[in-house]
Design a protein around this motif. Structure first.
Motif, mmCIF file in Angstrom:
data_model
loop_
_atom_site.group_PDB
_atom_site.id
_atom_site.type_symbol
_atom_site.label_atom_id
_atom_site.label_comp_id
_atom_site.label_asym_id
_atom_site.label_seq_id
_atom_site.Cartn_x
_atom_site.Cartn_y
_atom_site.Cartn_z
ATOM 1 N N LEU A 1 0.832 -1.203 0.000
ATOM 2 C CA LEU A 1 0.000 0.000 0.000
ATOM 3 C C LEU A 1 0.870 1.258 0.000
ATOM 4 C CD1 LEU A 1 -2.862 -1.028 2.431
ATOM 5 C CD2 LEU A 1 -3.014 -0.696 -0.040
ATOM 6 N N LEU A 2 1.976 1.224 0.709
ATOM 7 C CA LEU A 2 2.900 2.345 0.698
ATOM 8 C C LEU A 2 3.512 2.539 -0.692
ATOM 9 C CD1 LEU A 2 4.438 4.501 2.370
ATOM 10 C CD2 LEU A 2 6.193 2.758 2.744
ATOM 11 N N ALA A 3 3.856 1.442 -1.355
ATOM 12 C CA ALA A 3 4.403 1.527 -2.709
ATOM 13 C C ALA A 3 3.380 2.148 -3.664
ATOM 14 C CB ALA A 3 4.812 0.145 -3.205
ATOM 15 N N ALA A 4 2.118 1.766 -3.528
ATOM 16 C CA ALA A 4 1.078 2.359 -4.364
ATOM 17 C C ALA A 4 0.941 3.849 -4.064
ATOM 18 C CB ALA A 4 -0.253 1.645 -4.146
ATOM 19 N N GLY A 5 0.985 4.228 -2.796
ATOM 20 C CA GLY A 5 0.896 5.638 -2.422
ATOM 21 C C GLY A 5 2.063 6.453 -2.957
ATOM 22 N N VAL A 6 3.260 5.905 -2.878
ATOM 23 C CA VAL A 6 4.438 6.601 -3.412
ATOM 24 C C VAL A 6 4.320 6.740 -4.920
ATOM 25 C CG1 VAL A 6 6.936 6.361 -3.782
ATOM 26 C CG2 VAL A 6 5.965 5.971 -1.520
ATOM 27 N N SER A 7 3.819 5.711 -5.568
ATOM 28 C CA SER A 7 3.631 5.776 -7.012
ATOM 29 C C SER A 7 2.630 6.862 -7.390
ATOM 30 C CB SER A 7 3.166 4.420 -7.538
ATOM 31 O OG SER A 7 3.005 4.470 -8.926
ATOM 32 N N PHE A 8 1.539 6.974 -6.638
ATOM 33 C CA PHE A 8 0.565 8.031 -6.915
ATOM 34 C C PHE A 8 1.166 9.408 -6.627
ATOM 35 C CE2 PHE A 8 -2.794 4.675 -6.065
ATOM 36 C CZ PHE A 8 -3.040 4.479 -7.414
ATOM 37 N N ALA A 9 2.024 9.504 -5.629
ATOM 38 C CA ALA A 9 2.694 10.779 -5.344
ATOM 39 C C ALA A 9 3.635 11.156 -6.487
ATOM 40 C CB ALA A 9 3.460 10.686 -4.031
ATOM 41 N N PHE A 10 4.347 10.170 -7.029
ATOM 42 C CA PHE A 10 5.197 10.434 -8.190
ATOM 43 C C PHE A 10 4.362 10.888 -9.381
ATOM 44 C CE2 PHE A 10 9.040 7.513 -7.088
ATOM 45 C CZ PHE A 10 9.501 8.471 -6.194
ATOM 46 N N TYR A 11 3.202 10.259 -9.564
ATOM 47 C CA TYR A 11 2.314 10.669 -10.650
ATOM 48 C C TYR A 11 1.852 12.109 -10.453
ATOM 49 C CZ TYR A 11 -1.958 11.229 -13.327
ATOM 50 O OH TYR A 11 -2.933 11.733 -14.149
ATOM 51 N N ALA A 12 1.490 12.452 -9.223
ATOM 52 C CA ALA A 12 1.043 13.819 -8.941
ATOM 53 C C ALA A 12 2.174 14.820 -9.163
ATOM 54 C CB ALA A 12 0.523 13.919 -7.507
ATOM 55 N N GLY A 13 3.394 14.416 -8.862
ATOM 56 C CA GLY A 13 4.534 15.315 -9.020
ATOM 57 C C GLY A 13 5.020 15.457 -10.440
ATOM 58 N N GLY B 1 3.333 13.861 -13.383
ATOM 59 C CA GLY B 1 2.300 13.784 -14.414
ATOM 60 C C GLY B 1 2.497 12.635 -15.393
ATOM 61 N N GLN B 2 3.466 11.765 -15.137
ATOM 62 C CA GLN B 2 3.719 10.637 -16.038
ATOM 63 C C GLN B 2 2.735 9.511 -15.745
ATOM 64 O OE1 GLN B 2 7.786 9.372 -16.112
ATOM 65 N NE2 GLN B 2 8.571 11.451 -16.290
ATOM 66 N N GLN B 3 2.088 9.033 -16.790
ATOM 67 C CA GLN B 3 1.045 8.016 -16.657
ATOM 68 C C GLN B 3 1.569 6.678 -16.147
ATOM 69 O OE1 GLN B 3 -2.370 8.138 -17.200
ATOM 70 N NE2 GLN B 3 -2.025 10.345 -17.204
ATOM 71 N N LYS B 4 2.855 6.388 -16.360
ATOM 72 C CA LYS B 4 3.384 5.086 -15.935
ATOM 73 C C LYS B 4 3.295 4.911 -14.419
ATOM 74 C CE LYS B 4 8.218 6.456 -15.734
ATOM 75 N NZ LYS B 4 9.570 6.151 -16.204
ATOM 76 N N TYR B 5 3.443 5.990 -13.659
ATOM 77 C CA TYR B 5 3.341 5.899 -12.202
ATOM 78 C C TYR B 5 1.906 5.633 -11.766
ATOM 79 C CZ TYR B 5 8.065 7.761 -12.178
ATOM 80 O OH TYR B 5 9.410 7.942 -12.387
ATOM 81 N N LYS B 6 0.977 6.244 -12.448
ATOM 82 C CA LYS B 6 -0.438 6.028 -12.134
ATOM 83 C C LYS B 6 -0.833 4.585 -12.431
ATOM 84 C CE LYS B 6 -4.974 7.505 -13.699
ATOM 85 N NZ LYS B 6 -5.656 8.384 -14.633
ATOM 86 N N ARG B 7 -0.429 4.084 -13.589
ATOM 87 C CA ARG B 7 -0.746 2.694 -13.956
ATOM 88 C C ARG B 7 -0.131 1.705 -12.975
ATOM 89 N NH1 ARG B 7 0.196 4.559 -19.197
ATOM 90 N NH2 ARG B 7 2.306 3.746 -19.131
ATOM 91 N N PHE B 8 1.134 1.933 -12.620
ATOM 92 C CA PHE B 8 1.807 1.042 -11.674
ATOM 93 C C PHE B 8 1.107 1.071 -10.324
ATOM 94 C CE2 PHE B 8 5.030 0.261 -8.389
ATOM 95 C CZ PHE B 8 5.378 -1.032 -8.727
ATOM 96 N N GLY B 9 0.752 2.252 -9.857
ATOM 97 C CA GLY B 9 0.055 2.379 -8.579
ATOM 98 C C GLY B 9 -1.274 1.665 -8.579
ATOM 99 N N LEU B 10 -2.017 1.772 -9.668
ATOM 100 C CA LEU B 10 -3.309 1.097 -9.754
ATOM 101 C C LEU B 10 -3.163 -0.416 -9.794
ATOM 102 C CD1 LEU B 10 -5.262 3.430 -12.183
ATOM 103 C CD2 LEU B 10 -5.668 3.079 -9.750
#
Length: 59
Positions: free
Chosen positions: A12-24, A26-35
């Motif tokens: 869950l922490l890895a998913a949260g960090v991935s979403f934070a990277f996406y927010a920072g 804007g790269q879609q790969k972080y959002k996909r990985f987090g999901l």
């Protein structure tokens, strides 16, 4: 049981960090990985708790 909880929290922490990277960035790969991580973490947790519930009902 404790090991499963730690693994669950780390995923869950890895998913949260991935979403934070996406927010920072804007790269879609972080959002996909987090999901993907979030989806499989929730499915694993659901399966684990389902096994616990069935085990409790059976005894």
């Amino acid at each position: 049981m404790l090991l499963f909880r730690w693994i669950l929290m780390l995923l869950l922490l890895a998913a949260g960090v991935s979403f934070a990277f996406y927010a920072g960035t804007g790269q879609q790969k972080y959002k996909r990985f987090g999901l993907v991580v979030l989806k499989w973490t929730l499915l694993a947790a659901l399966g684990f708790f389902l096994v616990l519930a069935v085990e409790r009902l059976a005894s």
